[in-house]
Scaffold this active site. Structure first.
Site, short mmCIF file in Angstrom:
data_model
loop_
_atom_site.label_atom_id
_atom_site.label_comp_id
_atom_site.label_asym_id
_atom_site.label_seq_id
_atom_site.Cartn_x
_atom_site.Cartn_y
_atom_site.Cartn_z
N ASP A 193 0.88 -1.17 0.00
CA ASP A 193 0.00 0.00 0.00
C ASP A 193 0.92 1.22 0.00
OD1 ASP A 193 -2.26 1.65 0.21
OD2 ASP A 193 -2.10 1.69 2.39
N GLU A 239 -1.26 -1.39 -4.96
CA GLU A 239 -2.43 -0.58 -5.27
C GLU A 239 -2.12 0.41 -6.38
OE1 GLU A 239 -5.81 1.02 -2.47
OE2 GLU A 239 -4.10 2.37 -2.38
N ASP A 299 -2.38 1.04 7.51
CA ASP A 299 -1.62 0.92 6.27
C ASP A 299 -1.15 -0.53 6.06
OD1 ASP A 299 -1.44 3.77 5.25
OD2 ASP A 299 -0.68 4.01 7.28
#
EC number: 3.1.21.10
Length: 176
Positions: free
Chosen positions: A8, A69, A141
């Site tokens: 991420d 992502e 996160d």
């Protein structure tokens, strides 16, 4: 069984999560997760921290594939640009370590983990805990990174038996 890394990306905090995909619909097992905190230095210094830290995670755990992502359009173009640069640093680290790399939108990850593309971060976090049988909430996160790893593992397991893959090979070509 395959070790899967989820990333991420962020220019201040980059989450990572590693899961063991047991294959054949047997689910995934938690291996590791955490947050790479880049500090308050200049952007190039923070990007270097992301790059080096992602390589260290890869070398420590030995994943063979990575999900990351995709950049979304943020309210602030400067923030989106910095996010994209952090993402690029992580992708280069994975590519240099020979990992297959696949990209997922936030909506795809949420859909894969919760069943709805509009899930909140907290809903994703709770489903990650449930799927990986965690007793302690990972940092948000890290939880997002674990969700990306789970999404990638699920996507791989549904495509691989059919001879398909969404991952990019080391040479950067999309394998279908």
């Amino acid at each position: 069984m395959t070790l899967v890394l989820g990333i991420d990306p962020g220019s201040r905090i980059t989450g990572y999560g590693v899961v063991l995909d047991r294959g054949l619909g047997r689910g995934c097992e938690y291996v590791a997760s955490g947050c790479i905190r880049t500090g308050t230095g200049e952007l190039h210094e923070r990007l270097q921290v992301v790059y080096r830290s992602v390589r260290e995670v890869i070398q420590a755990h030995g994943p063979v594939t990575m999900g990351i992502e995709r950049v979304f359009m943020a309210r602030n173009a400067d923030s989106a640009l910095k996010l994209g640069q952090a993402r690029g640093a992580a992708i280069v680290a994975g590519a240099e370590e020979g990992l297959e790399i696949a990209e997922y939108s936030a909506t795809q990850v949420k859909q894969a983990i919760t069943g709805t593309g509009g899930a909140s971060k907290e809903q994703v976090q709770l489903m990650v805990m449930h799927l990986l049988k965690l007793t302690v909430k990972p940092q948000i996160d890290a939880s997002d990174a674990l969700a990306i790893a789970l999404c990638h593992a699920h996507t791989r397991s549904s495509l691989v038996p059919h001879g398909l893959s969404t991952a990019r090979s080391r040479g950067g070509r999309l394998r279908l």
